[in-house]
Design a protein around this motif. Structure first.
Motif, PDB file in Angstrom:
ATOM      1  N   MET A 164       0.367  -0.295  12.247  1.00  0.00           N
ATOM      2  CA  MET A 164      -0.089  -0.938  11.044  1.00  0.00           C
ATOM      3  C   MET A 164      -1.543  -1.381  11.190  1.00  0.00           C
ATOM      4  O   MET A 164      -2.324  -1.196  10.262  1.00  0.00           O
ATOM      5  N   LEU A 165      -1.888  -1.927  12.342  1.00  0.00           N
ATOM      6  CA  LEU A 165      -3.263  -2.377  12.524  1.00  0.00           C
ATOM      7  C   LEU A 165      -4.242  -1.210  12.522  1.00  0.00           C
ATOM      8  O   LEU A 165      -5.359  -1.341  12.037  1.00  0.00           O
ATOM      9  N   VAL A 166      -3.805  -0.071  13.044  1.00  0.00           N
ATOM     10  CA  VAL A 166      -4.669   1.116  13.018  1.00  0.00           C
ATOM     11  C   VAL A 166      -4.953   1.506  11.574  1.00  0.00           C
ATOM     12  O   VAL A 166      -6.103   1.754  11.196  1.00  0.00           O
ATOM     13  N   SER A 167      -3.915   1.545  10.749  1.00  0.00           N
ATOM     14  CA  SER A 167      -4.094   1.894   9.332  1.00  0.00           C
ATOM     15  C   SER A 167      -4.963   0.868   8.618  1.00  0.00           C
ATOM     16  O   SER A 167      -5.793   1.232   7.776  1.00  0.00           O
ATOM     17  N   LEU A 168      -4.802  -0.404   8.958  1.00  0.00           N
ATOM     18  CA  LEU A 168      -5.626  -1.446   8.343  1.00  0.00           C
ATOM     19  C   LEU A 168      -7.092  -1.264   8.708  1.00  0.00           C
ATOM     20  O   LEU A 168      -7.970  -1.344   7.845  1.00  0.00           O
ATOM     21  N   HIS A 169      -7.348  -0.991   9.983  1.00  0.00           N
ATOM     22  CA  HIS A 169      -8.730  -0.775  10.406  1.00  0.00           C
ATOM     23  C   HIS A 169      -9.320   0.474   9.769  1.00  0.00           C
ATOM     24  O   HIS A 169     -10.496   0.489   9.383  1.00  0.00           O
TER      25      HIS A 169
ATOM     26  N   TYR B 107      -4.653   2.000   2.572  1.00  0.00           N
ATOM     27  CA  TYR B 107      -4.121   0.697   2.177  1.00  0.00           C
ATOM     28  C   TYR B 107      -2.652   0.805   1.770  1.00  0.00           C
ATOM     29  O   TYR B 107      -1.874  -0.123   1.989  1.00  0.00           O
ATOM     30  N   GLU B 108      -2.264   1.931   1.202  1.00  0.00           N
ATOM     31  CA  GLU B 108      -0.864   2.131   0.836  1.00  0.00           C
ATOM     32  C   GLU B 108       0.031   2.166   2.072  1.00  0.00           C
ATOM     33  O   GLU B 108       1.138   1.604   2.074  1.00  0.00           O
ATOM     34  N   GLU B 109      -0.450   2.795   3.151  1.00  0.00           N
ATOM     35  CA  GLU B 109       0.296   2.804   4.414  1.00  0.00           C
ATOM     36  C   GLU B 109       0.489   1.382   4.940  1.00  0.00           C
ATOM     37  O   GLU B 109       1.578   1.024   5.401  1.00  0.00           O
ATOM     38  N   VAL B 110      -0.569   0.587   4.875  1.00  0.00           N
ATOM     39  CA  VAL B 110      -0.497  -0.797   5.346  1.00  0.00           C
ATOM     40  C   VAL B 110       0.472  -1.592   4.474  1.00  0.00           C
ATOM     41  O   VAL B 110       1.292  -2.362   4.987  1.00  0.00           O
TER      42      VAL B 110
ATOM     43  N   LEU C 133       3.750  -3.518   5.856  1.00  0.00           N
ATOM     44  CA  LEU C 133       3.917  -4.967   5.724  1.00  0.00           C
ATOM     45  C   LEU C 133       5.179  -5.338   4.947  1.00  0.00           C
ATOM     46  O   LEU C 133       5.696  -6.446   5.098  1.00  0.00           O
ATOM     47  N   ALA C 134       5.663  -4.427   4.135  1.00  0.00           N
ATOM     48  CA  ALA C 134       6.851  -4.721   3.324  1.00  0.00           C
ATOM     49  C   ALA C 134       8.152  -4.515   4.087  1.00  0.00           C
ATOM     50  O   ALA C 134       9.201  -4.964   3.641  1.00  0.00           O
ATOM     51  N   SER C 135       8.094  -3.827   5.223  1.00  0.00           N
ATOM     52  CA  SER C 135       9.332  -3.544   5.944  1.00  0.00           C
ATOM     53  C   SER C 135       9.436  -4.368   7.226  1.00  0.00           C
ATOM     54  O   SER C 135       8.439  -4.731   7.831  1.00  0.00           O
ATOM     55  N   PRO C 136      10.685  -4.673   7.605  1.00  0.00           N
ATOM     56  CA  PRO C 136      10.893  -5.441   8.834  1.00  0.00           C
ATOM     57  C   PRO C 136      10.412  -4.632  10.037  1.00  0.00           C
ATOM     58  O   PRO C 136      10.456  -3.417   9.991  1.00  0.00           O
ATOM     59  N   PRO C 137       9.969  -5.221  11.066  1.00  0.00           N
ATOM     60  CA  PRO C 137       9.869  -6.651  11.351  1.00  0.00           C
ATOM     61  C   PRO C 137       8.581  -7.291  10.845  1.00  0.00           C
ATOM     62  O   PRO C 137       8.455  -8.502  10.870  1.00  0.00           O
ATOM     63  N   LEU C 138       7.615  -6.485  10.409  1.00  0.00           N
ATOM     64  CA  LEU C 138       6.334  -7.063   9.995  1.00  0.00           C
ATOM     65  C   LEU C 138       6.468  -8.008   8.811  1.00  0.00           C
ATOM     66  O   LEU C 138       5.746  -9.007   8.732  1.00  0.00           O
TER      67      LEU C 138
ATOM     68  N   LYS D  68       2.821 -13.833   3.137  1.00  0.00           N
ATOM     69  CA  LYS D  68       2.894 -13.017   1.913  1.00  0.00           C
ATOM     70  C   LYS D  68       1.509 -12.746   1.332  1.00  0.00           C
ATOM     71  O   LYS D  68       1.301 -11.763   0.637  1.00  0.00           O
ATOM     72  N   SER D  69       0.543 -13.615   1.637  1.00  0.00           N
ATOM     73  CA  SER D  69      -0.807 -13.410   1.117  1.00  0.00           C
ATOM     74  C   SER D  69      -1.425 -12.112   1.643  1.00  0.00           C
ATOM     75  O   SER D  69      -2.223 -11.470   0.953  1.00  0.00           O
ATOM     76  N   TRP D  70      -1.038 -11.708   2.856  1.00  0.00           N
ATOM     77  CA  TRP D  70      -1.526 -10.436   3.402  1.00  0.00           C
ATOM     78  C   TRP D  70      -1.018  -9.274   2.552  1.00  0.00           C
ATOM     79  O   TRP D  70      -1.776  -8.353   2.223  1.00  0.00           O
ATOM     80  N   SER D  71       0.248  -9.325   2.216  1.00  0.00           N
ATOM     81  CA  SER D  71       0.830  -8.256   1.397  1.00  0.00           C
ATOM     82  C   SER D  71       0.160  -8.196   0.036  1.00  0.00           C
ATOM     83  O   SER D  71      -0.143  -7.108  -0.469  1.00  0.00           O
ATOM     84  N   ALA D  72      -0.093  -9.346  -0.553  1.00  0.00           N
ATOM     85  CA  ALA D  72      -0.738  -9.393  -1.862  1.00  0.00           C
ATOM     86  C   ALA D  72      -2.166  -8.861  -1.789  1.00  0.00           C
ATOM     87  O   ALA D  72      -2.603  -8.103  -2.660  1.00  0.00           O
ATOM     88  N   HIS D  73      -2.875  -9.229  -0.743  1.00  0.00           N
ATOM     89  CA  HIS D  73      -4.257  -8.772  -0.577  1.00  0.00           C
ATOM     90  C   HIS D  73      -4.312  -7.253  -0.402  1.00  0.00           C
ATOM     91  O   HIS D  73      -5.121  -6.567  -1.040  1.00  0.00           O
ATOM     92  N   VAL D  74      -3.454  -6.732   0.452  1.00  0.00           N
ATOM     93  CA  VAL D  74      -3.427  -5.285   0.699  1.00  0.00           C
ATOM     94  C   VAL D  74      -2.989  -4.534  -0.556  1.00  0.00           C
ATOM     95  O   VAL D  74      -3.541  -3.483  -0.878  1.00  0.00           O
ATOM     96  N   ALA D  75      -2.020  -5.067  -1.283  1.00  0.00           N
ATOM     97  CA  ALA D  75      -1.574  -4.426  -2.527  1.00  0.00           C
ATOM     98  C   ALA D  75      -2.704  -4.392  -3.554  1.00  0.00           C
ATOM     99  O   ALA D  75      -2.870  -3.398  -4.269  1.00  0.00           O
TER     100      ALA D  75
END
Length: 107
Positions: free
Chosen positions: A1-6, A39-42, A46-51, A57-64
């Motif tokens: 996930m961090l790779v996709s975010l970067h 960003y869609e990958e991230v 973020l929406a699936s466990p365990p992340l 939740k603010s991270w999910s909202a920001h990425v969305a």
């Protein structure tokens, strides 16, 4: 996930630089579309466990929001291309739609 975010953040920097430098609409469509896909990958990660249990939740909202923004940017620029040059614009729109369909098929 961090790779996709970067990758998403780096691609966003390339997009901003290309837009500032006045690169062609075709280049901007491709950069915006790829940024959207990263960003869609991230967002999916973020929406699936365990992340989903460890990030606010603010991270999910920001990425969305970033995902939606770059998707809209890709579609908007492709539509402008279609308006200016029908053949090139339609090709760009078809590419964006094809990428979206591939992403839907993965789900």
């Amino acid at each position: 996930m961090l790779v996709s975010l970067h990758l998403a953040q780096a691609q966003e920097c390339f997009y901003d630089k290309a837009a500032t430098d006045g690169k062609s609409a075709g280049i901007l469509v491709k950069l915006a579309q790829q940024t959207h896909l990263f960003y869609e990958e991230v967002k999916t990660a973020l929406a699936s466990p365990p992340l989903s249990e460890h990030f606010e939740k603010s991270w999910s909202a920001h990425v969305a929001a970033k995902d939606a923004m770059f998707h809209a940017e890709a579609l908007s620029r492709a539509a402008k291309m279609a308006e200016e040059d029908a053949e090139a614009g339609l090709e760009a729109l078809e590419e964006v739609v094809k990428n979206a369909q591939e992403q839907v098929e993965k789900v």
